[in-house]
Write an enzyme that holds these catalytic residues in place. Structure first.
Site, short mmCIF file in Angstrom:
data_model
loop_
_atom_site.label_atom_id
_atom_site.label_comp_id
_atom_site.label_asym_id
_atom_site.label_seq_id
_atom_site.Cartn_x
_atom_site.Cartn_y
_atom_site.Cartn_z
N LEU A 295 -2.97 -2.12 -14.18
CA LEU A 295 -2.29 -1.74 -15.41
C LEU A 295 -1.91 -3.02 -16.15
O LEU A 295 -1.29 -3.92 -15.57
CB LEU A 295 -1.04 -0.92 -15.10
CG LEU A 295 -1.23 0.27 -14.12
CD1 LEU A 295 0.08 1.03 -13.95
CD2 LEU A 295 -2.34 1.20 -14.61
N CYS A 296 -2.31 -3.11 -17.40
CA CYS A 296 -1.98 -4.26 -18.24
C CYS A 296 -2.49 -5.56 -17.60
O CYS A 296 -3.65 -5.64 -17.20
CB CYS A 296 -0.47 -4.29 -18.49
SG CYS A 296 0.04 -5.39 -19.85
N THR A 297 -1.63 -6.56 -17.42
CA THR A 297 -2.08 -7.85 -16.90
C THR A 297 -2.28 -7.84 -15.39
O THR A 297 -2.64 -8.88 -14.82
CB THR A 297 -1.06 -8.96 -17.26
OG1 THR A 297 0.23 -8.58 -16.79
CG2 THR A 297 -1.02 -9.18 -18.77
N THR B 289 -7.64 -5.99 -20.47
CA THR B 289 -6.23 -6.24 -20.20
C THR B 289 -5.51 -6.21 -21.54
O THR B 289 -6.13 -5.90 -22.56
CB THR B 289 -6.02 -7.58 -19.46
OG1 THR B 289 -4.66 -7.70 -19.05
CG2 THR B 289 -6.40 -8.77 -20.33
#
Length: 314
Positions: A101-103, A121
């Site tokens: 999730l995300c970074t 990302t």
């Protein structure tokens, strides 16, 4: 029961962790069984730098899970903790489906899981990821990327999009849609994260398609051309195509095709309509056309999809 493990280290941001807990850690009786859920990480790790996460297992327990969720890194500029990288790599080697999730994608990249793969990302960090991990094919425009056993999502709220996508994979569209309604979030957001990048917002995220998209969804059973959409939107076909790309991440016809396939999925799961009737309802015309496009996009024919997911409908 499908087991989901959430990987936590000291300083893990709260938002994405909470999204995963809400989706996989709460038994909403939408499917039987739902998921078994555990949080794995360093003892005493603090989420967001202040909240005691209540860690149940160490990072080595990630290898016991069917799916491993890796939330955001505390700081994408700093290489992720080696222990976390090693544990995620070991879990994937043991057969786990791994989603970031995300970074959190930086953890997967550091573990070598994204080499040669398409991934994403948060848009603010895609250039950094491409420089640091040149073997990764970074896509800065999408909300998430599904590469079978390795999945990545864009920033923050896109983590919820990916979590719902995983539920859709495991339990079907109807279950994912019901969960989305319970959480008061859209079951599938059109477009990619390009619409949220500042440069793109000024150009195409001003809700210029706010009227034409619902109009098109209400008439999926009828032939609709780009000219029809442009007429409804009161703009030229070329201008319409430009706005569609900015807002949805795809061309008008590709977007229509995607919506027809999604409607076919829902009808297969929730009704007893024949394939011919579903082809008519979705604007595909004939059962042969529906089968060809459905199999081309989802990899299985409509009949197989119905057998797989019909019994999972809430």
């Amino acid at each position: 029961m499908h087991s989901v493990a959430l990987a936590v280290t000291d300083g893990t941001p709260l938002f994405e962790l909470a999204a995963a807990c809400e989706v996989f850690g709460v038994d909403r009786e939408l499917a039987d069984p739902w998921y078994s859920f555990m949080i794995c990480g360093d003892d005493g790790a603090r989420v967001g730098g202040w909240l005691n996460a209540g860690i149940g297992r160490g990072l080595d327990a990630l290898s016991e899970a069917d799916t491993v969720i890796v939330p955001s890194c505390r700081d994408a500029e700093v290489p992720p903790p080696p222990a976390l990288v090693a544990a995620v790599r070991a879990a994937h080697a043991a057969g786990a489906r791994v989603a970031s999730l995300c970074t959190g994608a930086f953890v997967l990249a550091e573990a070598g899981l994204l080499d040669g793969r398409r991934a994403t990302t948060h848009w603010a960090h895609t250039a950094l990821m491409q420089r640091r991990y040149p073997a990764v094919r970074v896509d800065p425009d999408v909300l998430y990327v599904d590469d079978t056993d390795v999945l990545t999502s864009a920033g923050k709220a896109a983590g919820m999009d990916l979590c719902l996508h995983l539920v859709r994979q495991d339990h079907g569209t109807a279950v994912a849609n019901t969960l989305a309604r319970t959480l008061v979030v859209p079951p599938h957001r059109p477009g990619g994260q390009a619409q949220f990048i500042p440069a793109a917002v000024a150009h195409g995220a001003g809700h210029v398609l706010g009227d034409v998209l619902p109009w098109a969804l209400d008439r999926l059973d009828r032939p609709t051309t780009v000219r029809d959409l442009a007429r409804e939107a009161r703009m030229s076909p070329r201008t319409l195509a430009r706005h569609f790309t900015a807002v949805t991440g795809m061309s008008p016809l590709r977007w229509l095709h995607t919506q027809r396939i999604r409607l076919a999925q829902e009808l297969l799961e929730t009704t007893s309509l024949t394939i011919e009737q579903i082809a008519t309802r979705t604007g595909m015309g004939t059962a042969t056309t529906l089968r060809r496009h459905f199999s081309g996009q989802l990899g299985v024919p409509p009949e197989t999809y119905r057998r797989t997911f019909r019994g999972l409908t809430p």
